[in-house]
Design a protein around this motif. Structure first.
Motif, PDB file in Angstrom:
ATOM      1  N   GLU A  67      29.580  25.249  37.228  1.00  0.00           N
ATOM      2  CA  GLU A  67      30.035  26.277  35.806  1.00  0.00           C
ATOM      3  C   GLU A  67      29.459  27.930  36.546  1.00  0.00           C
ATOM      4  OE1 GLU A  67      30.279  27.240  31.188  1.00  0.00           O
ATOM      5  OE2 GLU A  67      27.533  26.415  32.689  1.00  0.00           O
ATOM      6  N   CYS A  68      31.000  28.350  36.594  1.00  0.00           N
ATOM      7  CA  CYS A  68      30.333  29.660  36.789  1.00  0.00           C
ATOM      8  C   CYS A  68      31.812  30.823  36.111  1.00  0.00           C
ATOM      9  CB  CYS A  68      30.945  29.841  38.248  1.00  0.00           C
ATOM     10  SG  CYS A  68      30.788  32.015  39.013  1.00  0.00           S
ATOM     11  N   LEU A  69      30.977  30.970  35.198  1.00  0.00           N
ATOM     12  CA  LEU A  69      32.307  31.742  34.111  1.00  0.00           C
ATOM     13  C   LEU A  69      32.667  32.945  34.647  1.00  0.00           C
ATOM     14  CD1 LEU A  69      33.039  32.169  31.176  1.00  0.00           C
ATOM     15  CD2 LEU A  69      31.204  34.130  30.501  1.00  0.00           C
ATOM     16  N   THR A  70      32.082  33.830  35.627  1.00  0.00           N
ATOM     17  CA  THR A  70      32.182  34.856  35.657  1.00  0.00           C
ATOM     18  C   THR A  70      33.221  34.664  37.365  1.00  0.00           C
ATOM     19  OG1 THR A  70      30.572  34.821  37.526  1.00  0.00           O
ATOM     20  CG2 THR A  70      30.036  36.451  35.441  1.00  0.00           C
ATOM     21  N   LEU A 113      23.355  31.881  31.571  1.00  0.00           N
ATOM     22  CA  LEU A 113      24.405  33.148  32.743  1.00  0.00           C
ATOM     23  C   LEU A 113      23.901  34.345  32.135  1.00  0.00           C
ATOM     24  CD1 LEU A 113      26.945  34.088  32.473  1.00  0.00           C
ATOM     25  CD2 LEU A 113      27.664  34.024  30.080  1.00  0.00           C
ATOM     26  N   LEU A 114      22.735  34.955  31.239  1.00  0.00           N
ATOM     27  CA  LEU A 114      22.283  36.271  31.181  1.00  0.00           C
ATOM     28  C   LEU A 114      21.668  36.273  32.756  1.00  0.00           C
ATOM     29  CD1 LEU A 114      21.307  36.661  27.967  1.00  0.00           C
ATOM     30  CD2 LEU A 114      22.998  36.686  28.778  1.00  0.00           C
ATOM     31  N   LYS A 116      21.406  35.148  35.452  1.00  0.00           N
ATOM     32  CA  LYS A 116      22.765  35.489  36.593  1.00  0.00           C
ATOM     33  C   LYS A 116      23.517  36.493  36.313  1.00  0.00           C
ATOM     34  CE  LYS A 116      26.903  34.159  36.693  1.00  0.00           C
ATOM     35  NZ  LYS A 116      28.427  33.315  36.841  1.00  0.00           N
ATOM     36  N   LEU A 117      23.519  36.922  35.456  1.00  0.00           N
ATOM     37  CA  LEU A 117      24.184  38.392  35.232  1.00  0.00           C
ATOM     38  C   LEU A 117      23.176  39.787  35.595  1.00  0.00           C
ATOM     39  CD1 LEU A 117      25.988  37.940  32.054  1.00  0.00           C
ATOM     40  CD2 LEU A 117      27.137  39.156  35.096  1.00  0.00           C
ATOM     41  N   ARG A 118      21.866  39.496  35.694  1.00  0.00           N
ATOM     42  CA  ARG A 118      20.359  40.282  35.612  1.00  0.00           C
ATOM     43  C   ARG A 118      20.353  40.111  37.129  1.00  0.00           C
ATOM     44  NH1 ARG A 118      17.577  37.331  31.200  1.00  0.00           N
ATOM     45  NH2 ARG A 118      17.775  38.384  29.922  1.00  0.00           N
ATOM     46  N   ALA A 119      20.899  38.642  38.161  1.00  0.00           N
ATOM     47  CA  ALA A 119      20.439  38.466  39.334  1.00  0.00           C
ATOM     48  C   ALA A 119      21.814  39.647  39.908  1.00  0.00           C
ATOM     49  CB  ALA A 119      20.799  36.784  39.567  1.00  0.00           C
TER      50      ALA A 119
END
Length: 219
Positions: A67-70, A113-114, A116-119
């Motif tokens: 899964e990869c929302l972005t 997800l969160l 990943k966004l920080r990453a």
């Protein structure tokens, strides 16, 4: 396999923590699929396998897609995930049979997800994709493919032609009793936004990306 209004009866996958719950037709831009929904009792995740045609048991064209929302939904060029998903769906339809197992809970190589966004924010500051996970105290890759293997076992798949550049997927499937007859590369042309990310995946996560050698003009 028993079916009643799309809801399926008990099956072997349920004994491994994966329960097949429902089977519904799914008409897509890439072809006609059966969307088979599963519940992972170990993690609580809802999973889906998109099946096209009659699978058989040997050499089934297969994609395990994290899964990869972005990337999958928003078309991010930070990664190649969305393009890989489209590649796999088209390949299965062109083959006439195959399966794409879409693995929820794998966002950001399993960190969520969160995180990943920080990453991604850390990568914008100069860290690479591995460092950006590690600096948060998280694994470089936290994914496990046991649920994918359970789904494949439930579908009667014994061996696969695995669409992947990641040797760890092959190793994991072998541990869970699924043979890999062939590894099929999924080589998406890179862009300026993801070339550093892809080079890091090759150098630090052992992904097989030989097509990057031809790209020399992006720093």
């Amino acid at each position: 396999m028993t079916e009643n209004n799309g809801v399926l009866g008990e099956n072997p996958a349920s004994r491994s923590g994966v329960e097949r719950v429902v089977n519904a037709p799914l008409h897509t831009a890439y072809g006609e699929f059966q969307a088979i929904g599963y519940l992972d009792h170990d993690r609580g995740d809802e999973q889906i396998a998109l099946v096209h045609g009659d699978l058989g048991s040997e050499g089934v064209l297969t994609r395990l897609h994290s899964e990869c929302l972005t990337g999958d939904v928003f078309g991010s060029r930070h990664c190649e995930c969305g393009d890989q998903l489209v590649f796999a769906l088209r390949a299965v339809a062109a083959e006439g049979s195959g399966v794409v197992v879409y693995l929820r809970g794998h966002e950001g190589r399993g960190i969520g997800l969160l995180a990943k966004l920080r990453a991604m924010a850390l990568q914008a500051q100069g860290l690479d994709t591995v460092e950006a996970n590690l600096v948060q105290g998280l694994p470089a890759d936290a994914r496990d493919y046991g649920v994918a293997a359970g789904i494949l076992h439930d579908l009667g798949v014994v061996s696969v032609r695995l669409m992947s550049n990641n040797p760890r997927k092959r190793e994991s499937l072998l541990r869970y009793g699924i043979r890999v007859a062939e590894e099929v590369p999924v080589l998406i042309p890179p862009c300026e936004n993801n070339i550093t990310y892809l080079r890091t995946k090759r150098a630090r996560l052992d992904h097989r990306l030989p097509h990057l050698d031809a790209v020399a003009h992006w720093s």
